[in-house]
Motif scaffolding. Structure first.
Motif, PDB file in Angstrom:
ATOM      1  N   GLY A  71      -9.529  18.873 -11.897  1.00 59.78           N
ATOM      2  CA  GLY A  71     -10.101  19.262 -13.290  1.00 59.78           C
ATOM      3  C   GLY A  71     -10.690  20.884 -12.794  1.00 59.78           C
ATOM      4  O   GLY A  71     -10.483  21.742 -13.798  1.00 59.78           O
ATOM      5  N   ALA A  72     -11.314  21.040 -11.792  1.00 53.27           N
ATOM      6  CA  ALA A  72     -11.928  22.344 -11.365  1.00 53.27           C
ATOM      7  C   ALA A  72     -10.846  23.170 -11.245  1.00 53.27           C
ATOM      8  O   ALA A  72     -10.839  24.557 -11.736  1.00 53.27           O
ATOM      9  CB  ALA A  72     -12.589  22.199 -10.248  1.00 53.27           C
ATOM     10  N   ASP A  73      -9.554  23.037 -10.909  1.00 52.60           N
ATOM     11  CA  ASP A  73      -8.460  23.814 -10.897  1.00 52.60           C
ATOM     12  C   ASP A  73      -7.902  24.270 -12.047  1.00 52.60           C
ATOM     13  O   ASP A  73      -7.992  25.332 -12.243  1.00 52.60           O
ATOM     14  CB  ASP A  73      -7.321  23.158  -9.854  1.00 52.60           C
ATOM     15  N   LEU A  74      -7.693  23.256 -13.047  1.00 56.60           N
ATOM     16  CA  LEU A  74      -7.404  23.601 -14.508  1.00 56.60           C
ATOM     17  C   LEU A  74      -8.311  24.413 -15.302  1.00 56.60           C
ATOM     18  O   LEU A  74      -7.921  25.283 -16.113  1.00 56.60           O
ATOM     19  CB  LEU A  74      -6.962  22.315 -15.082  1.00 56.60           C
ATOM     20  N   CYS A  75      -9.473  24.192 -14.889  1.00 54.63           N
ATOM     21  CA  CYS A  75     -10.457  25.116 -15.849  1.00 54.63           C
ATOM     22  C   CYS A  75     -10.701  26.451 -15.525  1.00 54.63           C
ATOM     23  O   CYS A  75     -11.391  27.153 -16.004  1.00 54.63           O
ATOM     24  CB  CYS A  75     -11.865  24.346 -15.961  1.00 54.63           C
ATOM     25  N   ARG A  76     -10.076  26.779 -14.125  1.00 54.36           N
ATOM     26  CA  ARG A  76      -9.958  28.241 -13.721  1.00 54.36           C
ATOM     27  C   ARG A  76      -8.729  28.730 -14.003  1.00 54.36           C
ATOM     28  O   ARG A  76      -7.918  28.794 -12.912  1.00 54.36           O
ATOM     29  CB  ARG A  76     -10.480  28.205 -12.360  1.00 54.36           C
ATOM     30  N   PRO A  89     -11.907  30.090  -6.131  1.00 50.73           N
ATOM     31  CA  PRO A  89     -11.800  28.933  -6.909  1.00 50.73           C
ATOM     32  C   PRO A  89     -11.248  27.561  -6.209  1.00 50.73           C
ATOM     33  O   PRO A  89     -10.430  27.447  -5.117  1.00 50.73           O
ATOM     34  CB  PRO A  89     -10.886  28.976  -8.083  1.00 50.73           C
ATOM     35  N   LEU A  90     -11.638  26.273  -6.487  1.00 54.94           N
ATOM     36  CA  LEU A  90     -11.083  24.851  -5.782  1.00 54.94           C
ATOM     37  C   LEU A  90      -9.707  24.825  -6.459  1.00 54.94           C
ATOM     38  O   LEU A  90      -9.631  24.888  -7.481  1.00 54.94           O
ATOM     39  CB  LEU A  90     -12.006  24.107  -6.161  1.00 54.94           C
ATOM     40  N   ARG A  91      -8.776  24.780  -5.632  1.00 55.35           N
ATOM     41  CA  ARG A  91      -7.349  24.313  -6.116  1.00 55.35           C
ATOM     42  C   ARG A  91      -6.867  23.224  -5.367  1.00 55.35           C
ATOM     43  O   ARG A  91      -6.951  22.929  -4.243  1.00 55.35           O
ATOM     44  CB  ARG A  91      -6.403  25.536  -5.645  1.00 55.35           C
ATOM     45  N   MET A  92      -6.031  22.506  -5.990  1.00 51.25           N
ATOM     46  CA  MET A  92      -5.359  21.366  -5.384  1.00 51.25           C
ATOM     47  C   MET A  92      -4.528  21.937  -4.238  1.00 51.25           C
ATOM     48  O   MET A  92      -3.716  22.991  -4.709  1.00 51.25           O
ATOM     49  CB  MET A  92      -4.559  20.619  -6.423  1.00 51.25           C
ATOM     50  N   LEU A 142       0.412  17.226 -20.465  1.00 54.21           N
ATOM     51  CA  LEU A 142      -0.490  18.281 -21.007  1.00 54.21           C
ATOM     52  C   LEU A 142      -0.373  19.221 -20.109  1.00 54.21           C
ATOM     53  O   LEU A 142      -0.407  20.360 -20.452  1.00 54.21           O
ATOM     54  CB  LEU A 142      -1.849  17.731 -21.237  1.00 54.21           C
ATOM     55  N   ALA A 143      -0.323  18.944 -18.770  1.00 56.82           N
ATOM     56  CA  ALA A 143      -0.473  20.098 -17.759  1.00 56.82           C
ATOM     57  C   ALA A 143       0.879  20.768 -17.735  1.00 56.82           C
ATOM     58  O   ALA A 143       0.914  21.939 -17.478  1.00 56.82           O
ATOM     59  CB  ALA A 143      -0.650  19.544 -16.372  1.00 56.82           C
ATOM     60  N   THR A 144       1.996  20.078 -18.065  1.00 55.97           N
ATOM     61  CA  THR A 144       3.158  20.671 -18.047  1.00 55.97           C
ATOM     62  C   THR A 144       3.429  21.713 -19.160  1.00 55.97           C
ATOM     63  O   THR A 144       3.941  22.609 -19.106  1.00 55.97           O
ATOM     64  CB  THR A 144       4.334  19.883 -17.773  1.00 55.97           C
ATOM     65  N   GLU A 145       2.884  21.225 -20.313  1.00 55.05           N
ATOM     66  CA  GLU A 145       2.950  21.869 -21.471  1.00 55.05           C
ATOM     67  C   GLU A 145       2.200  23.165 -21.326  1.00 55.05           C
ATOM     68  O   GLU A 145       2.396  24.359 -21.873  1.00 55.05           O
ATOM     69  CB  GLU A 145       2.166  21.098 -22.752  1.00 55.05           C
ATOM     70  N   LEU A 146       0.986  22.975 -20.710  1.00 51.44           N
ATOM     71  CA  LEU A 146       0.065  24.356 -20.395  1.00 51.44           C
ATOM     72  C   LEU A 146       0.938  25.228 -19.484  1.00 51.44           C
ATOM     73  O   LEU A 146       0.891  26.337 -19.574  1.00 51.44           O
ATOM     74  CB  LEU A 146      -1.160  23.946 -19.734  1.00 51.44           C
ATOM     75  N   ALA A 147       1.560  24.490 -18.637  1.00 52.94           N
ATOM     76  CA  ALA A 147       2.329  25.500 -17.669  1.00 52.94           C
ATOM     77  C   ALA A 147       3.302  26.402 -18.217  1.00 52.94           C
ATOM     78  O   ALA A 147       3.755  27.346 -17.738  1.00 52.94           O
ATOM     79  CB  ALA A 147       2.936  24.518 -16.385  1.00 52.94           C
ATOM     80  N   ASP A 148       3.934  25.680 -19.294  1.00 50.62           N
ATOM     81  CA  ASP A 148       4.953  26.623 -20.283  1.00 50.62           C
ATOM     82  C   ASP A 148       4.348  27.875 -20.456  1.00 50.62           C
ATOM     83  O   ASP A 148       5.242  28.821 -20.965  1.00 50.62           O
ATOM     84  CB  ASP A 148       5.293  25.899 -21.284  1.00 50.62           C
ATOM     85  N   HIS A 149       2.924  27.948 -20.718  1.00 50.82           N
ATOM     86  CA  HIS A 149       2.311  29.251 -21.151  1.00 50.82           C
ATOM     87  C   HIS A 149       1.463  29.958 -20.361  1.00 50.82           C
ATOM     88  O   HIS A 149       1.270  31.182 -20.654  1.00 50.82           O
ATOM     89  CB  HIS A 149       1.787  28.912 -22.720  1.00 50.82           C
ATOM     90  N   GLU A 150       0.937  29.343 -19.417  1.00 48.63           N
ATOM     91  CA  GLU A 150      -0.044  29.843 -18.545  1.00 48.63           C
ATOM     92  C   GLU A 150       0.174  29.550 -17.214  1.00 48.63           C
ATOM     93  O   GLU A 150       0.846  28.328 -16.931  1.00 48.63           O
ATOM     94  CB  GLU A 150      -1.478  29.620 -18.998  1.00 48.63           C
ATOM     95  N   ASP A 151      -0.624  30.160 -16.352  1.00 49.75           N
ATOM     96  CA  ASP A 151      -0.291  29.686 -14.670  1.00 49.75           C
ATOM     97  C   ASP A 151      -1.033  28.341 -14.545  1.00 49.75           C
ATOM     98  O   ASP A 151      -2.266  28.168 -14.834  1.00 49.75           O
ATOM     99  CB  ASP A 151      -1.084  30.998 -14.033  1.00 49.75           C
ATOM    100  N   VAL A 152      -0.211  27.614 -13.937  1.00 46.24           N
ATOM    101  CA  VAL A 152      -1.013  26.282 -13.359  1.00 46.24           C
ATOM    102  C   VAL A 152      -0.526  26.141 -12.156  1.00 46.24           C
ATOM    103  O   VAL A 152       0.791  26.414 -11.660  1.00 46.24           O
ATOM    104  CB  VAL A 152      -0.576  25.284 -14.335  1.00 46.24           C
ATOM    105  N   ASN A 153      -1.428  25.742 -11.200  1.00 41.41           N
ATOM    106  CA  ASN A 153      -1.250  25.286  -9.766  1.00 41.41           C
ATOM    107  C   ASN A 153      -0.154  24.221  -9.751  1.00 41.41           C
ATOM    108  O   ASN A 153      -0.153  23.190 -10.276  1.00 41.41           O
ATOM    109  CB  ASN A 153      -2.241  24.942  -9.247  1.00 41.41           C
ATOM    110  N   GLN A 154       1.302  24.553  -9.138  1.00 37.60           N
ATOM    111  CA  GLN A 154       2.311  23.667  -9.236  1.00 37.60           C
ATOM    112  C   GLN A 154       1.819  22.004  -8.396  1.00 37.60           C
ATOM    113  O   GLN A 154       2.281  21.170  -8.585  1.00 37.60           O
ATOM    114  CB  GLN A 154       3.515  24.018  -8.263  1.00 37.60           C
ATOM    115  N   HIS A 155       0.813  22.225  -7.660  1.00 33.74           N
ATOM    116  CA  HIS A 155       0.245  20.974  -7.009  1.00 33.74           C
ATOM    117  C   HIS A 155      -0.358  20.229  -7.869  1.00 33.74           C
ATOM    118  O   HIS A 155      -0.685  19.000  -7.804  1.00 33.74           O
ATOM    119  CB  HIS A 155      -0.700  21.403  -5.853  1.00 33.74           C
TER     120      HIS A 155
END
Length: 190
Positions: A71-76, A89-92, A142-155
């Motif tokens: 959650g910390a990773d996604l919120c940053r 920031p904390l990342r997975m 939801l994470a993959t949908e977000l990753a379609d439009h914004e940076d999301v850590n692949q981990h």
């Protein structure tokens, strides 16, 4: 460490919330939905722990901590700026995924191969773990949908994918190593 002296701030009264980088977004923003669902999943894991014992409880405790990291990773957002941040920031990380994979392999080695799909249920713990599995799948969507439009850590995405598999195998373990699994009988009620 986080210090929370005041629980309500009134800053979200108009339907916005702050991300980890300070930017304000709508509470229904795709990023908020993604990390909010990981928080929901964490709550369901807490419920599952009420029925878990010993090693299973310890493993679920690790998952709860990982879900806060997630959650910390996604919120940053803005991963490209991580190196410039005053506080990185904390990342997975991959080792969190690898731990899940090792646990899946270890648990799965005690199980007979499946000959049918499993209906959620059996023991109370198994039923709770199946709820966790389905919420983990939603968090992943939801994470993959977000990753379609914004940076999301692949981990993050990989962890959620493995986590739902982990819950599936753990649910079988909770059903007397699969012996008490409730099997689907196709067309049984026709």
């Amino acid at each position: 460490m986080v210090t929370l002296n005041k629980i309500y701030t009134r800053t979200g009264d108009k339907g916005t919330t702050a991300l980890g980088n300070g930017n304000r977004v709508a509470k229904h923003d795709a990023r908020v939905n993604a990390y909010g669902t990981s928080d929901e999943l964490n709550s369901f894991v807490g419920v599952a722990r009420l029925a878990a014992k010993d090693e299973m409880d310890q493993r679920l405790s690790l998952i709860q901590n990982d879900l806060f990291d997630l959650g910390a990773d996604l919120c940053r957002p803005e991963m490209a700026k991580d190196a410039e941040a005053e506080y990185p920031p904390l990342r997975m990380v991959e080792s969190q995924v690898k731990r899940l994979e090792a646990e899946i392999d270890e648990m799965n080695s005690a199980l007979a191969p499946l000959r049918s799909f499993i209906l959620p249920g059996g023991s109370a713990l198994s039923a709770h773990l199946h709820v966790c599995r389905t919420v983990a799948r939603r968090a992943e969507r939801l994470a993959t949908e977000l990753a379609d439009h914004e940076d999301v850590n692949q981990h993050v995405v990989t962890y959620l994918n493995r986590l739902s598999d982990w819950f599936f195998v753990a649910a079988r373990i909770a059903n007397d190593d699969g012996k008490s699994d409730v099997l689907w009988v196709p067309g049984a009620n026709r």
